[in-house]
Design a protein around this motif. Sequence first.
Motif, mmCIF file in Angstrom:
data_model
loop_
_atom_site.group_PDB
_atom_site.id
_atom_site.type_symbol
_atom_site.label_atom_id
_atom_site.label_comp_id
_atom_site.label_asym_id
_atom_site.label_seq_id
_atom_site.Cartn_x
_atom_site.Cartn_y
_atom_site.Cartn_z
ATOM 1 N N ALA A 1 7.528 -2.209 -10.298
ATOM 2 C CA ALA A 1 8.641 -3.122 -10.068
ATOM 3 C C ALA A 1 8.641 -3.623 -8.626
ATOM 4 O O ALA A 1 8.826 -4.821 -8.368
ATOM 5 N N ILE A 2 8.391 -2.731 -7.663
ATOM 6 C CA ILE A 2 8.340 -3.139 -6.259
ATOM 7 C C ILE A 2 7.124 -4.012 -6.004
ATOM 8 O O ILE A 2 7.196 -5.009 -5.270
ATOM 9 N N LEU A 3 5.975 -3.662 -6.599
ATOM 10 C CA LEU A 3 4.773 -4.465 -6.400
ATOM 11 C C LEU A 3 4.941 -5.877 -6.960
ATOM 12 O O LEU A 3 4.536 -6.856 -6.327
ATOM 13 N N LEU A 4 5.543 -5.998 -8.129
ATOM 14 C CA LEU A 4 5.773 -7.332 -8.687
ATOM 15 C C LEU A 4 6.765 -8.121 -7.841
ATOM 16 O O LEU A 4 6.640 -9.342 -7.707
ATOM 17 N N LEU A 5 7.740 -7.426 -7.249
ATOM 18 C CA LEU A 5 8.684 -8.113 -6.368
ATOM 19 C C LEU A 5 7.986 -8.624 -5.113
ATOM 20 O O LEU A 5 8.252 -9.756 -4.658
ATOM 21 N N ALA B 1 9.674 4.875 1.724
ATOM 22 C CA ALA B 1 8.724 5.635 0.911
ATOM 23 C C ALA B 1 8.658 7.091 1.339
ATOM 24 O O ALA B 1 8.483 7.985 0.502
ATOM 25 N N GLY B 2 8.810 7.346 2.645
ATOM 26 C CA GLY B 2 8.849 8.725 3.101
ATOM 27 C C GLY B 2 10.161 9.419 2.786
ATOM 28 O O GLY B 2 10.189 10.634 2.540
ATOM 29 N N ALA B 3 11.259 8.653 2.785
ATOM 30 C CA ALA B 3 12.561 9.252 2.482
ATOM 31 C C ALA B 3 12.759 9.509 1.000
ATOM 32 O O ALA B 3 13.426 10.475 0.619
ATOM 33 N N ASP B 4 12.211 8.668 0.134
ATOM 34 C CA ASP B 4 12.386 8.820 -1.315
ATOM 35 C C ASP B 4 11.042 8.597 -1.986
ATOM 36 O O ASP B 4 10.789 7.546 -2.579
ATOM 37 N N PRO B 5 10.129 9.562 -1.918
ATOM 38 C CA PRO B 5 8.789 9.338 -2.474
ATOM 39 C C PRO B 5 8.786 9.183 -3.985
ATOM 40 O O PRO B 5 7.914 8.511 -4.541
ATOM 41 N N ALA B 6 9.744 9.793 -4.686
ATOM 42 C CA ALA B 6 9.753 9.699 -6.150
ATOM 43 C C ALA B 6 10.004 8.272 -6.621
ATOM 44 O O ALA B 6 9.475 7.850 -7.656
ATOM 45 N N ALA B 7 10.811 7.506 -5.876
ATOM 46 C CA ALA B 7 11.105 6.134 -6.283
ATOM 47 C C ALA B 7 9.939 5.194 -6.003
ATOM 48 O O ALA B 7 9.752 4.208 -6.725
ATOM 49 N N PHE B 8 9.149 5.498 -4.976
ATOM 50 C CA PHE B 8 8.047 4.609 -4.620
ATOM 51 C C PHE B 8 6.731 5.021 -5.272
ATOM 52 O O PHE B 8 5.779 4.244 -5.261
ATOM 53 N N ALA B 9 6.663 6.211 -5.822
ATOM 54 C CA ALA B 9 5.471 6.680 -6.529
ATOM 55 C C ALA B 9 5.922 7.338 -7.823
ATOM 56 O O ALA B 9 6.010 8.564 -7.920
ATOM 57 N N THR C 1 0.806 -1.219 0.000
ATOM 58 C CA THR C 1 0.000 0.000 0.000
ATOM 59 C C THR C 1 0.837 1.265 0.000
ATOM 60 O O THR C 1 0.308 2.340 -0.267
ATOM 61 N N ARG C 2 2.111 1.164 0.290
ATOM 62 C CA ARG C 2 2.963 2.355 0.390
ATOM 63 C C ARG C 2 3.631 2.715 -0.921
ATOM 64 O O ARG C 2 4.416 3.660 -0.970
ATOM 65 N N THR C 3 3.340 2.008 -2.006
ATOM 66 C CA THR C 3 4.017 2.275 -3.268
ATOM 67 C C THR C 3 3.074 2.005 -4.428
ATOM 68 O O THR C 3 2.141 1.201 -4.317
#
Length: 381
Positions: free
Chosen positions: A53-57, A336-344, A47-49
Motif C-alpha cells: 500500500a505504501i509502495l503504490l502510494l 519504519a524504525g518506530a513501527d516495523p510491523a506496519a512497514f514490513a 527501500t524502507r518498506t
Amino acid sequence: MHPPPDRPSHQEHPVPPSRSTRPSSGPRQLHPGAWWLWALGMGAAATRTTNPAILLLIAAVAGYVVAARRGDAPWARSYGAFLRLGLVVLGIRMVFAVVLGSPVPGTHVLFTLPEVPLPAWAQGVRIGGRVTLEGLLAALYDGLRLATLLVCVGAANSLASPARLLRALPGALYEAGVAVVVAMTFAPNLVADVRRLRAARRLRGREDRGIAAVLSVGLPVLEGALERSVALAAAMDTRGFGRTADVPRRLALATAALTLAGLLGVCLAAYGLLTAGGTGWALPVLALGLAAAFAGLALGNRRSVRTRYRPDPWAVPEWLTAASGLAVAALTTYLAGADPAAFAPTVVPPSVPALPLGAVLAVLLGLVPALATPTPPRSAS
C-alpha cells in the motif's frame, strides 16, 4: 563658420548588461539537481518498506508530479518506458518465484508444478514443486519495491533535462557525465525516430507493423543515430571538449584516491542502510564517504577550464522540491524504525497490509513539487 555644438553637461555611461536574462518568474525549467534529489528521496523511502500500500502510494505520488510538471521534450516521454520496465521486473520476479520456488516457508499450497530432478551438486535449488501463498506474497512485495524504485528513477529522467544536468555537474565529473547523458538520451531519441519513421510509412500507405516494417525502419534509425554521433563529436571538438589545465601529479593522484574512497564509502553505507542492522555503522561511513568525495571533487575542479553560460538558478522552488524528497526519506526511515510491523507486513502467516496515517502524510509531502514549482516552458530543450 558654424559655432561648435554644445557639449553635454555630463557624460552618459552605458548601463551594464545584467549577468542573466533568464526571467525571474513565469515558466522555466527547474534545476535538474532538485528533481534528482526529490526522486532519490522518494526512492529511499521505497527501500524502507515492503508494504504494497505504501509502495503504490509512492508510485502514485511520483506519477502525479510527472503528469503535472513534465514538459514536451523527447526525454520527457521516458516515464512510460520506466513504468513498463517496472511491470516487467515485477512479472519476472513472480515467474521466478513460481518456477524456481521461494526460500520463504509456507503452508498454504496454491498448486503444484512437476518438479525436475537435479543432480546432487545442485542441492538447495529446485525447478517446479509446490507454490505457496507465502512465497508468492514475498516475491510480490520484493518485486513491487524494485518496480517502485524504477518508477522514481523514471520520474527524475522525465523531469530533469539531461543537458542541464550535465552543465550542473562538477568539473571533475564532466567527462563521465557526458557518457551518462549520451546514454540517457539515446533511448528517447531512438523511440522518437521510430515513431517518426512509422508515421511516415503510414502516410505513404505502407504497413508499419510486422517484421518487414521493423527491418525497413531499422536502417534509417541507425543512420540517424550515426549522424547525431558525428554531429555531437564535431560540436564537442569545436567547443574544446577534453581540454584540461596542467596540475601536479601528486594533486591528480590525491584527487583520484579521495574520489574513489568517497564513492566506495557511499556505496558501502547505502548497503548498510538497506540491511536490517546496519544503520549504526552506516551513517558514520556515509558521512566520511561524502566528505572524501566532496574533497576529491573540489580538487578535481582545478583541472577543469570550462565556463558556464547562464547557470541554472537555485531558488525557492528548488529548495522546496529537494526538501520535500529528503523529508519523505527521513520521515519514512524514522517511522519504519518506530513501527516495523506496519512497514514490513508478515507473510508467514499471511496478513493484510495496513496503511498507517503517519506513512500516508509523510509520502504525501512528495506532492510539494506539483504545487510549488513553476510550469515548464513548451518546446524546452
